[in-house]
Write an enzyme that holds these catalytic residues in place. Sequence first.
Site, PDB file in Angstrom:
ATOM      1  N   VAL A   1      -4.738 -18.624 -22.737  1.00 12.04           N
ATOM      2  CA  VAL A   1      -3.325 -18.692 -23.130  1.00 12.04           C
ATOM      3  C   VAL A   1      -2.390 -18.855 -21.929  1.00 12.04           C
ATOM      4  CG1 VAL A   1      -3.669 -17.370 -25.256  1.00 12.04           C
ATOM      5  CG2 VAL A   1      -2.982 -16.166 -23.154  1.00 12.04           C
TER       6      VAL A   1
ATOM      7  N   TYR B   1       2.312  -4.469 -16.354  1.00 10.39           N
ATOM      8  CA  TYR B   1       1.997  -4.508 -17.793  1.00 10.39           C
ATOM      9  C   TYR B   1       3.243  -4.151 -18.612  1.00 10.39           C
ATOM     10  CZ  TYR B   1      -0.379  -3.299 -22.176  1.00 10.39           C
ATOM     11  OH  TYR B   1      -0.761  -3.228 -23.494  1.00 10.39           O
ATOM     12  N   ALA B   2       3.917  -3.058 -18.218  1.00 14.10           N
ATOM     13  CA  ALA B   2       5.104  -2.614 -18.961  1.00 14.10           C
ATOM     14  C   ALA B   2       6.198  -3.674 -18.911  1.00 14.10           C
ATOM     15  CB  ALA B   2       5.607  -1.292 -18.385  1.00 14.10           C
TER      16      ALA B   2
ATOM     17  N   SER C   1       5.785  -6.876 -18.554  1.00  9.91           N
ATOM     18  CA  SER C   1       5.396  -8.007 -19.407  1.00  9.91           C
ATOM     19  C   SER C   1       5.681  -7.687 -20.870  1.00  9.91           C
ATOM     20  CB  SER C   1       3.909  -8.356 -19.207  1.00  9.91           C
ATOM     21  OG  SER C   1       3.048  -7.413 -19.814  1.00  9.91           O
TER      22      SER C   1
ATOM     23  N   ILE D   1      -4.907   2.949 -29.193  1.00 11.38           N
ATOM     24  CA  ILE D   1      -5.791   2.252 -30.134  1.00 11.38           C
ATOM     25  C   ILE D   1      -7.094   1.895 -29.426  1.00 11.38           C
ATOM     26  CG2 ILE D   1      -6.046   0.175 -31.545  1.00 11.38           C
ATOM     27  CD1 ILE D   1      -3.912   2.145 -32.600  1.00 11.38           C
TER      28      ILE D   1
HETATM   29  N1  LIG Z   1      -5.125  -0.892 -27.514  1.00 10.28           N
HETATM   30  C1  LIG Z   1      -3.921  -0.347 -27.342  1.00 10.28           C
HETATM   31  O1  LIG Z   1      -3.739   0.888 -27.419  1.00 10.28           O
HETATM   32  C2  LIG Z   1      -2.746  -1.234 -27.044  1.00 10.28           C
HETATM   33  C3  LIG Z   1      -1.519  -0.636 -26.752  1.00 10.28           C
HETATM   34  C4  LIG Z   1      -0.410  -1.439 -26.517  1.00 10.28           C
HETATM   35  C5  LIG Z   1      -0.518  -2.819 -26.604  1.00 10.28           C
HETATM   36  N2  LIG Z   1      -1.737  -3.380 -26.874  1.00 10.28           N
HETATM   37  C6  LIG Z   1      -1.787  -4.832 -26.915  1.00 10.28           C
HETATM   38  O2  LIG Z   1      -2.615  -5.258 -27.976  1.00 10.28           O
HETATM   39  C7  LIG Z   1      -3.088  -6.571 -27.702  1.00 10.28           C
HETATM   40  C8  LIG Z   1      -4.577  -6.632 -28.028  1.00 10.28           C
HETATM   41  O3  LIG Z   1      -5.271  -5.844 -27.068  1.00 10.28           O
HETATM   42  P1  LIG Z   1      -6.502  -4.902 -27.424  1.00 10.28           P
HETATM   43  O4  LIG Z   1      -6.050  -3.503 -27.257  1.00 10.28           O
HETATM   44  O5  LIG Z   1      -7.111  -5.306 -28.697  1.00 10.28           O
HETATM   45  O6  LIG Z   1      -7.442  -5.214 -26.159  1.00 10.28           O
HETATM   46  P2  LIG Z   1      -8.780  -6.054 -26.026  1.00 10.28           P
HETATM   47  O7  LIG Z   1      -9.047  -6.089 -24.559  1.00 10.28           O
HETATM   48  O8  LIG Z   1      -9.828  -5.501 -26.910  1.00 10.28           O
HETATM   49  O9  LIG Z   1      -8.385  -7.527 -26.538  1.00 10.28           O
HETATM   50  C9  LIG Z   1      -7.646  -8.442 -25.767  1.00 10.28           C
HETATM   51  C10 LIG Z   1      -8.224  -9.831 -25.978  1.00 10.28           C
HETATM   52  O10 LIG Z   1      -7.403 -10.774 -25.260  1.00 10.28           O
HETATM   53  C11 LIG Z   1      -8.275 -11.743 -24.700  1.00 10.28           C
HETATM   54  N3  LIG Z   1      -7.656 -12.417 -23.558  1.00 10.28           N
HETATM   55  C12 LIG Z   1      -7.384 -11.890 -22.333  1.00 10.28           C
HETATM   56  N4  LIG Z   1      -6.885 -12.822 -21.531  1.00 10.28           N
HETATM   57  C13 LIG Z   1      -6.826 -13.968 -22.259  1.00 10.28           C
HETATM   58  C14 LIG Z   1      -6.400 -15.282 -21.956  1.00 10.28           C
HETATM   59  N5  LIG Z   1      -5.940 -15.618 -20.751  1.00 10.28           N
HETATM   60  N6  LIG Z   1      -6.482 -16.215 -22.934  1.00 10.28           N
HETATM   61  C15 LIG Z   1      -6.965 -15.904 -24.157  1.00 10.28           C
HETATM   62  N7  LIG Z   1      -7.390 -14.678 -24.489  1.00 10.28           N
HETATM   63  C16 LIG Z   1      -7.322 -13.710 -23.547  1.00 10.28           C
HETATM   64  C17 LIG Z   1      -9.494 -10.946 -24.278  1.00 10.28           C
HETATM   65  O11 LIG Z   1     -10.618 -11.779 -24.055  1.00 10.28           O
HETATM   66  C18 LIG Z   1      -9.657  -9.985 -25.440  1.00 10.28           C
HETATM   67  O12 LIG Z   1     -10.498 -10.519 -26.430  1.00 10.28           O
HETATM   68  C19 LIG Z   1      -2.773  -6.840 -26.225  1.00 10.28           C
HETATM   69  O13 LIG Z   1      -1.647  -7.691 -26.123  1.00 10.28           O
HETATM   70  C20 LIG Z   1      -2.441  -5.463 -25.706  1.00 10.28           C
HETATM   71  O14 LIG Z   1      -1.589  -5.503 -24.585  1.00 10.28           O
HETATM   72  C21 LIG Z   1      -2.843  -2.623 -27.089  1.00 10.28           C
END
Ligand SMILES: NC(=O)c1ccc[n+]([C@@H]2O[C@H](COP(=O)([O-])OP(=O)(O)OC[C@H]3O[C@@H](n4cnc5c(N)ncnc54)[C@H](O)[C@@H]3O)[C@@H](O)[C@H]2O)c1
Length: 255
Positions: free
Chosen positions: A66, A157-158, A160, A190
């Site tokens: 992405v 991260y924050a 972004s 999560i």
């Molecule tokens: N898990 C939490 O508690 C939490 C909290 C706040 C925000 N988020 C947000 O939720 C979203 C999903 O994250 P998650 O927790 O499921 O983590 P995760 O690491 O399980 O999933 C993230 C996915 O993004 C993919 N990815 C990373 N870089 C990429 C790129 N350049 N192009 C395409 N795909 C890419 C990874 O391969 C992975 O499959 C993220 O945006 C994360 O910041 C998660």
Amino acid sequence: MNRFDNRTVLITGAGSGIGQATVARILAEGGTVLAADISEAGLETTRTHAEQSGHADRLTTLVVDVSDEGSVQRVIGDALKAAGKLDVLVNAAGILRSVHTHECTLEFWNKVLTINLTGTFLVTRECLPALLDTGNGVVVNFSSTSASFGHAYMAAYAASKGGIQAFTHTIALEYAKQGLRAVSVCPGSIQSGMTSDPGLPADADWSLFAKMSPALNQGGFAGPENIAAAIAMFASDDGKFITGTELRIDGGTHM
Ligand SMILES: NC(=O)c1ccc[n+]([C@@H]2O[C@H](COP(=O)([O-])OP(=O)(O)OC[C@H]3O[C@@H](n4cnc5c(N)ncnc54)[C@H](O)[C@@H]3O)[C@@H](O)[C@H]2O)c1
């Protein structure tokens, strides 16, 4: 409940965690899903789950970075042409990296901002014409509780995630007259690939994480399906009067 019959939904970050759970949820509700991720192996597990639940005929997987403009234009552009339409975009792709801010290199900073914020922009820009064509397109972006509450060592991260909220408010207003809705979810605590190893500095001061436990669930993390359920609500007609806002889903950590 089949709220996504005849709807096409593109989900990035679909190879793991919340994105993968959202693929399962939308497929279960009758939708056609374009599942995009940089991880081919992750997408294979997403496909295996879809096969096990009998929905694989409505799933297309796309290997895309992405943060790479050419990759987004080529892979997502071609997929949209093949699909013929797009009703919903879910921008879940992202990375979490932690470091003392005074030791954060420009390269580190740019990597996080480029994947999380610029990646959200690039995919959204690619999808907007198709989303506007439908007359009721929806964008669900991924912010985080870190956008509004202090999370030590996660400045890039924050930042972004704060940028993603601002971006979302802007497109919600700019395209409201064409029927587009845009919202952010702000997850916290999560279970996912990212939270299984947040990569905190070895000398992290744990007293700074006093407010990181959910009030619900005996303080434990919750499954990604809890976020997928909220996304399905936003993206379906159940959310048709919701736009330009965000929902914190963190089990009450930040009340
Ligand atoms: N898990 C939490 O508690 C939490 C909290 C706040 C925000 N988020 C947000 O939720 C979203 C999903 O994250 P998650 O927790 O499921 O983590 P995760 O690491 O399980 O999933 C993230 C996915 O993004 C993919 N990815 C990373 N870089 C990429 C790129 N350049 N192009 C395409 N795909 C890419 C990874 O391969 C992975 O499959 C993220 O945006 C994360 O910041 C998660």
